[in-house]
Design an enzyme around this catalytic site. Structure first.
Site, short mmCIF file in Angstrom:
data_model
loop_
_atom_site.label_atom_id
_atom_site.label_comp_id
_atom_site.label_asym_id
_atom_site.label_seq_id
_atom_site.Cartn_x
_atom_site.Cartn_y
_atom_site.Cartn_z
N LYS A 12 0.83 -1.21 0.00
CA LYS A 12 0.00 0.00 0.00
C LYS A 12 0.87 1.27 0.00
O LYS A 12 2.09 1.18 -0.03
CB LYS A 12 -0.96 -0.04 1.20
CG LYS A 12 -1.83 -1.32 1.25
CD LYS A 12 -2.81 -1.43 0.09
CE LYS A 12 -3.46 -2.78 -0.09
NZ LYS A 12 -4.32 -3.25 0.96
C1 LIG Z 1 -5.25 -4.42 1.47
C2 LIG Z 1 -6.71 -4.24 1.50
C3 LIG Z 1 -7.48 -4.44 2.65
C4 LIG Z 1 -6.99 -5.12 3.89
O1 LIG Z 1 -5.86 -4.63 4.42
P1 LIG Z 1 -4.87 -5.53 5.29
O2 LIG Z 1 -4.02 -4.46 5.90
O3 LIG Z 1 -4.12 -6.41 4.35
O4 LIG Z 1 -5.66 -6.28 6.29
C5 LIG Z 1 -8.83 -4.11 2.61
N1 LIG Z 1 -9.40 -3.64 1.50
C6 LIG Z 1 -8.71 -3.48 0.37
C7 LIG Z 1 -9.41 -2.95 -0.84
C8 LIG Z 1 -7.34 -3.78 0.32
O5 LIG Z 1 -6.68 -3.66 -0.82
#
Ligand SMILES: *Cc1c(COP(=O)(O)O)cnc(C)c1O
Length: 395
Positions: A195
């Site tokens: 991210k």
């Molecule tokens: C990465 C992601 C999540 C979850 O995040 P984590 O930190 O991996 O638990 C939720 N929604 C979307 C759209 C994502 O890409």
């Protein structure tokens, strides 16, 4: 024309280029090291500092840090008051956590189709899916492009629904000049390594609602009512649990990393934008590809660069082209499989064929590498490989 690697030619590059990758520098390592030398590994001052920094960056009044983006979504649906048998509208294509959080509450995700240009949840289909049981809408800013937030808010207002922005892809994005994090009642962020900024694992919920933020602080800490301790000065061992919470606390170690990462976010967003522009210019020559669109009133955080293969223009399937790009050592991916197609969802009774835009997009989509640490050579390798493979299979 050069032979493509999957047919025995030499690959465009010698080593696999990932589709996404974090950047960790000496500042990040020093920040983490400092925490490791201090007194607080968790529940300490770095958590608050990171919350305040994200709150300042996004201009969201309240920020509650948790240990994953998924925990952030769980806290958000919980704070939104979702209960068993409620319905929550969710886009048909997203990471599965966007819908799993609804199941955690014993509630029912109702999948809405997507707008064909952005692949974000389609407000018109949201409206069609509303029933007397609908309590909330979860809008995902797919690939970093903010969803149609004003249209979603208007529908929510009309029907008395809570809105949750799953902004796991879009930290740093803007919608009509407003920052991601301020666009809906609750906003969930993820700090997974792919991210915008990472804490290893981590997440945060943003809101303007003080009461919800206080409840989520308790939710991430077993449901412990922190005010009891503050009220009872003479009996500092006093605490109460008045709701079922979880241990969703994020360590100070992670928050120190996140804080250090955040100082580089704007520079990284610029680099993502630059890569997107370079791809756009290069792929304008290839009518076999449908490129991502950016609406006039947003700025995308470019988490992903998702192309779609143009119908009828190629002699090979998406899967074949995907494999051919992997053979060139380009780490392509597919984001995502429609959530109702996944086995667990099928076992709950969801069937295929109900989301024409999402299902068509899924069958044609490929995510190209997109991350701020890509060198110019990496970007040009992707362009060379895509051009080579697409021309090879051109109809
Ligand atoms: C990465 C992601 C999540 C979850 O995040 P984590 O930190 O991996 O638990 C939720 N929604 C979307 C759209 C994502 O890409």
């Amino acid at each position: 024309m050069a032979t493509i690697a999957i047919e025995g030619g030499s690959p465009v590059r010698a080593t696999m280029l990932a589709y996404a990758r974090q950047i960790i520098d000496d500042d990040d390592r020093r920040a983490v090291d400092e925490v490791l030398r201090g007194d607080w590994l968790t529940t300490g001052p770095m958590v608050k500092a990171f919350e305040e920094a994200i709150s300042a960056y996004t201009t969201a009044p309240h920020a509650v840090a948790v240990n994953t983006g998924t925990a952030a979504l769980h806290a958000a649906v919980w704070a939104a008051g979702i209960r068993a048998d409620d319905e929550v509208i969710v886009p048909a294509i997203s990471f599965v956590a966007s819908a799993n959080c609804v199941l955690y509450m014993g509630a029912k995700p109702v999948f809405a189709d997507l707008s064909a240009d952005t692949l974000n949840i389609d407000p018109e289909d949201i409206e069609r899916k509303i029933t007397s049981k609908t309590k909330a809408i979860i809008a995902v800013d797919f690939a970093g492009h903010p969803a149609d937030h004003d249209a979603i808010s208007a529908i929510a207002k009309k029907h008395g629904l809570v809105t949750i922005s799953d902004a796991a892809h879009s930290l740093g994005g803007r919608y009509k000049g407003r920052k991601v994090g301020t666009l809906q009642d609750l906003t969930a962020l993820s700090f997974h390594p792919v991210k915008q900024v990472t804490t290893g694992e981590g997440g945060m919920i943003l809101t303007a609602d003080e009461t919800m933020s206080r409840r989520m602080r308790s939710f991430r800490h077993h449901g412990i009512d922190l005010d009891v301790h503050q009220r009872s000065k003479s009996q500092s061992w006093q605490y109460d649990v008045n709701t079922l919470g979880y241990n969703y606390r994020i360590p100070d170690i992670n928050c120190a990393l996140g804080l250090s990462q955040l100082s580089k976010l704007d520079r990284w967003l610029e680099r993502r934008e630059q890569i997107a522009q370079t791809y756009k210019t290069a792929f304008a020559q290839l009518p076999q590809l449908q490129l991502p669109t950016v609406r006039d009133d947003v700025s995308s955080a470019w988490h992903l660069y998702v192309i779609r293969l143009a119908p009828g223009r190629l002699t090979a399937s998406r899967d074949k082209i995907f494999e051919a790009l992997r053979a060139e050592n380009i780490g392509v991916n597919v984001h995502y499989i429609p959530i109702p197609w996944l086995s667990h969802y099928a076992s709950l009774g969801y069937t295929r064929g109900n989301w024409p835009v999402a299902e068509d997009a899924h069958s044609r989509m490929i995510s190209l590498p997109m991350f701020p640490g890509m060198s110019d050579t990496d970007v040009h390798d992707v362009i060379a490989a895509v051009t080579k493979v697409v021309n090879h299979y051109s109809a």
